[in-house]
Design an enzyme around this catalytic site. Sequence first.
Site, PDB file in Angstrom:
ATOM      1  CE1 TYR A  16      79.702  58.299 -31.212  1.00  0.00           C
ATOM      2  CE2 TYR A  16      78.427  56.840 -32.630  1.00  0.00           C
ATOM      3  CZ  TYR A  16      78.522  57.638 -31.508  1.00  0.00           C
ATOM      4  OH  TYR A  16      77.439  57.781 -30.674  1.00  0.00           O
ATOM      5  CG  ASP A  73      84.225  51.514 -52.087  1.00  0.00           C
ATOM      6  OD1 ASP A  73      83.754  50.678 -51.286  1.00  0.00           O
ATOM      7  OD2 ASP A  73      83.510  52.225 -52.816  1.00  0.00           O
ATOM      8  CB  ALA A  74      85.564  49.021 -46.779  1.00  0.00           C
ATOM      9  CG  LEU A 121      83.565  51.258 -42.933  1.00  0.00           C
ATOM     10  CD1 LEU A 121      82.800  50.465 -43.982  1.00  0.00           C
ATOM     11  CD2 LEU A 121      84.987  51.503 -43.417  1.00  0.00           C
ATOM     12  CG  LEU A 170      81.928  52.907 -33.989  1.00  0.00           C
ATOM     13  CD1 LEU A 170      81.603  53.068 -32.510  1.00  0.00           C
ATOM     14  CD2 LEU A 170      83.402  52.709 -34.182  1.00  0.00           C
ATOM     15  CE1 TYR A 172      71.527  52.759 -31.897  1.00  0.00           C
ATOM     16  CE2 TYR A 172      70.250  51.901 -33.733  1.00  0.00           C
ATOM     17  CZ  TYR A 172      70.353  52.709 -32.622  1.00  0.00           C
ATOM     18  OH  TYR A 172      69.278  53.460 -32.227  1.00  0.00           O
ATOM     19  CE1 TYR A 182      71.249  51.746 -37.803  1.00  0.00           C
ATOM     20  CE2 TYR A 182      71.255  49.350 -37.662  1.00  0.00           C
ATOM     21  CZ  TYR A 182      71.929  50.543 -37.793  1.00  0.00           C
ATOM     22  OH  TYR A 182      73.314  50.540 -37.901  1.00  0.00           O
ATOM     23  CE  LYS A 190      76.270  49.109 -37.367  1.00  0.00           C
ATOM     24  NZ  LYS A 190      77.671  49.442 -37.712  1.00  0.00           N
TER      25      LYS A 190
HETATM   26  P1  NAD Z   1      79.855  58.747 -40.404  1.00  0.00           P
HETATM   27  O1  NAD Z   1      79.054  59.228 -41.545  1.00  0.00           O
HETATM   28  O2  NAD Z   1      80.764  59.714 -39.731  1.00  0.00           O
HETATM   29  O3  NAD Z   1      80.739  57.483 -40.778  1.00  0.00           O
HETATM   30  C1  NAD Z   1      80.423  56.536 -41.747  1.00  0.00           C
HETATM   31  C2  NAD Z   1      81.563  56.552 -42.748  1.00  0.00           C
HETATM   32  O4  NAD Z   1      81.512  55.410 -43.576  1.00  0.00           O
HETATM   33  C3  NAD Z   1      81.529  57.764 -43.684  1.00  0.00           C
HETATM   34  O5  NAD Z   1      82.742  58.475 -43.559  1.00  0.00           O
HETATM   35  C4  NAD Z   1      81.421  57.130 -45.062  1.00  0.00           C
HETATM   36  O6  NAD Z   1      82.113  57.869 -46.033  1.00  0.00           O
HETATM   37  C5  NAD Z   1      82.060  55.782 -44.818  1.00  0.00           C
HETATM   38  N1  NAD Z   1      81.752  54.744 -45.804  1.00  0.00           N
HETATM   39  C6  NAD Z   1      80.543  54.354 -46.265  1.00  0.00           C
HETATM   40  N2  NAD Z   1      80.687  53.364 -47.164  1.00  0.00           N
HETATM   41  C7  NAD Z   1      82.017  53.107 -47.262  1.00  0.00           C
HETATM   42  C8  NAD Z   1      82.801  52.208 -48.030  1.00  0.00           C
HETATM   43  N3  NAD Z   1      82.240  51.357 -48.892  1.00  0.00           N
HETATM   44  N4  NAD Z   1      84.150  52.222 -47.884  1.00  0.00           N
HETATM   45  C9  NAD Z   1      84.732  53.085 -47.024  1.00  0.00           C
HETATM   46  N5  NAD Z   1      84.048  53.959 -46.260  1.00  0.00           N
HETATM   47  C10 NAD Z   1      82.701  53.973 -46.387  1.00  0.00           C
HETATM   48  O7  NAD Z   1      78.783  58.167 -39.379  1.00  0.00           O
HETATM   49  P2  NAD Z   1      78.914  57.447 -37.956  1.00  0.00           P
HETATM   50  O8  NAD Z   1      77.518  57.413 -37.438  1.00  0.00           O
HETATM   51  O9  NAD Z   1      79.972  58.036 -37.114  1.00  0.00           O
HETATM   52  O10 NAD Z   1      79.296  55.954 -38.343  1.00  0.00           O
HETATM   53  C11 NAD Z   1      80.457  55.288 -37.905  1.00  0.00           C
HETATM   54  C12 NAD Z   1      80.093  53.931 -37.325  1.00  0.00           C
HETATM   55  O11 NAD Z   1      79.345  54.131 -36.115  1.00  0.00           O
HETATM   56  C13 NAD Z   1      79.192  53.085 -38.230  1.00  0.00           C
HETATM   57  O12 NAD Z   1      79.575  51.729 -38.139  1.00  0.00           O
HETATM   58  C14 NAD Z   1      77.826  53.264 -37.592  1.00  0.00           C
HETATM   59  O13 NAD Z   1      76.931  52.208 -37.878  1.00  0.00           O
HETATM   60  C15 NAD Z   1      78.220  53.285 -36.140  1.00  0.00           C
HETATM   61  N6  NAD Z   1      77.190  53.772 -35.197  1.00  0.00           N
HETATM   62  C16 NAD Z   1      76.647  55.017 -35.354  1.00  0.00           C
HETATM   63  C17 NAD Z   1      75.665  55.458 -34.467  1.00  0.00           C
HETATM   64  C18 NAD Z   1      75.057  56.830 -34.613  1.00  0.00           C
HETATM   65  O14 NAD Z   1      74.023  57.117 -33.994  1.00  0.00           O
HETATM   66  N7  NAD Z   1      75.654  57.722 -35.375  1.00  0.00           N
HETATM   67  C19 NAD Z   1      75.253  54.630 -33.412  1.00  0.00           C
HETATM   68  C20 NAD Z   1      75.836  53.370 -33.264  1.00  0.00           C
HETATM   69  C21 NAD Z   1      76.802  52.941 -34.175  1.00  0.00           C
END
Ligand code: NAD
Length: 286
Positions: A16, A73-74, A121, A170, A172, A182, A190
């Site tokens: 996303y 690193d968050a 993230l 973001l 869920y 989950y 969340k």
């Molecule tokens: P993604 O893998 O593209 O993104 C997650 C990112 O978080 C990765 O780039 C990872 O490197 C980074 N990350 C993890 N730990 C970290 C840290 N300590 N510091 C900095 N960065 C860190 O996957 P995504 O699904 O696009 O996730 C993005 C957001 O969307 C998340 O909050 C996820 O929960 C949310 N989301 C995803 C979905 C889905 O189905 N994919 C649905 C609803 C919400």
Amino acid sequence: RGKRAFIAGIADDNGYGWAIAKSLAAAGAEILIGTWVPALNIFESSLRRGKFDESRVLPDGSLMEITKVYPLDAVFDSPEDVPEDVKANKRYAGSSKWTVKEVAESVKEDFGTIDILVHSLANGPEVTKPLLETSRYGYLAAISASSYSFVSLLKHFVPIMNPGGASISLTYIASERIIPGYGGGMSSAKSALESDTRVLAFEAGRKHKIRVNTISAGPLRSRAAKAIGFIDMMIDYSTENAPLQKELSAEEVGNAAAFLASPLASAITGAVVYVDNGLNAMGVGV
Ligand code: NAD
């Protein structure tokens, strides 16, 4: 002047965060990215080698420009918080200034201010375990990486955000409905993120005129989602049961984020906005 956005949580072109960056870039924003330290090398080399060029194409045919990529690193707020083993880890030792406070300082030094902050993230080391089998460590790690990381980012970036700016995260639906699979405290994380969206909207709104919203997104086959292990099932379930029977594209979430970050949404804050083909509104699957 165009708006400047900092997007935390991009490490490839499948998630996303990438889609949000593209929608913001298409609307004229300058793009800064925060990439998780262990993923930084491969992301930057892929960018350089043109591996993402096809997915950098914007609606007008131009390529999205990424002005700068910051290691981040968050889960660490400042250098004092970093344990020795992480400091010594060679993937971390190869980069510097990647705690939240230091990244905000670097962005300030490089650009002065930003207008848009995106938190895309999440991380839960025990996400595949049911909550009933989750350890205290796993639960707190999920909250640290997925919820407090937003509090920390906003706290450190708010002083350099222009009034009228916006932040987006973001979330869920597992925060409010039972989504078996989950796990690991990610559903709890969340819920915290959504509650914090309201409280932070009040605090950042009153103090800094910054809006705070979160997008409750439907399922997307991102790297993080594949790690959970049930993403294909969730996509099929949504296509079968949602009011809009189509697969959700990351771009649809990107466009909603661009709207929420724009003056078109100037009275929207503290909201959980569903971008999920309407699945959240269903009471039973049919
Ligand atoms: P993604 O893998 O593209 O993104 C997650 C990112 O978080 C990765 O780039 C990872 O490197 C980074 N990350 C993890 N730990 C970290 C840290 N300590 N510091 C900095 N960065 C860190 O996957 P995504 O699904 O696009 O996730 C993005 C957001 O969307 C998340 O909050 C996820 O929960 C949310 N989301 C995803 C979905 C889905 O189905 N994919 C649905 C609803 C919400």
